[in-house]
Design a protein around this motif. Structure first.
Motif, short mmCIF file in Angstrom:
data_model
loop_
_atom_site.label_atom_id
_atom_site.label_comp_id
_atom_site.label_asym_id
_atom_site.label_seq_id
_atom_site.Cartn_x
_atom_site.Cartn_y
_atom_site.Cartn_z
N GLU A 92 -2.76 -1.73 -5.81
CA GLU A 92 -2.15 -1.72 -4.33
C GLU A 92 -3.04 -2.57 -3.56
N LYS A 93 -2.41 -3.60 -2.79
CA LYS A 93 -3.00 -4.33 -1.79
C LYS A 93 -3.63 -5.83 -2.67
N GLU A 115 0.92 -1.11 -0.05
CA GLU A 115 0.00 0.00 0.28
C GLU A 115 0.89 1.30 -0.14
#
Length: 155
Positions: free
Chosen positions: A99-100, A62
């Motif tokens: 992200e993630k 993140e």
């Protein structure tokens, strides 16, 4: 030994030699194309060779994704919960890259940074490549963290 037998023997030996050379070439080609999957902590431990081509698996960290405007160079980090590995990729990222999310990158190490040649992102919310899911599961057990819901390994 008569000439007919000698000729047959030479043909048989020639075929055996050609088969051996072909087998050696195929084995060499397959060995060069094998790309093992490692997590960032395994790479930092030294399990992956600096010169070898391999796959890096984990989650995009993140807040780590950066791309300069007008550039095709993407910089981000991949994590397995224990370590972060910086990644550089030049090209168009998959639509599902974010992200993630789980990611598998194929490439090589270069000066402490993973230089990716190919990026694969998971294709839906419940899929993660089996190798990545297994290694992420080991990290969750190590840190005594509950695995995210809905993530199941590929079959």
């Amino acid at each position: 030994m008569n000439p007919t037998r000698r000729r047959r023997l030479l043909w048989v030996l020639g075929l055996v030699a050609a088969a051996a050379v072909a087998t050696a070439l195929v084995a060499t080609a397959l060995q060069r194309n094998v790309a093992y999957l490692y997590t960032p902590s395994e790479i930092l431990r030294g399990d992956a060779s600096e010169r070898a081509r391999f796959r890096l698996g984990g989650m995009v960290a993140e807040g780590s994704f950066k791309r300069a405007s007008g550039s095709m160079d993407a910089h981000f980090s991949v994590t397995d919960g224990d370590a972060l590995m910086p990644v550089v990729y030049t090209g168009i990222l998959p639509d599902l890259f974010r992200e993630k999310q789980a990611v598998v990158a194929t490439g090589r190490m270069q000066g402490g940074t993973f230089v990716a040649e190919e990026i694969l992102a998971k294709h839906d919310e419940t899929y993660m490549p089996k190798e990545v899911a297994d290694k992420m599961g080991q990290a969750h057990k190590k840190h005594d963290v509950a695995a995210p819901g809905g993530v199941e390994p590929a079959r």
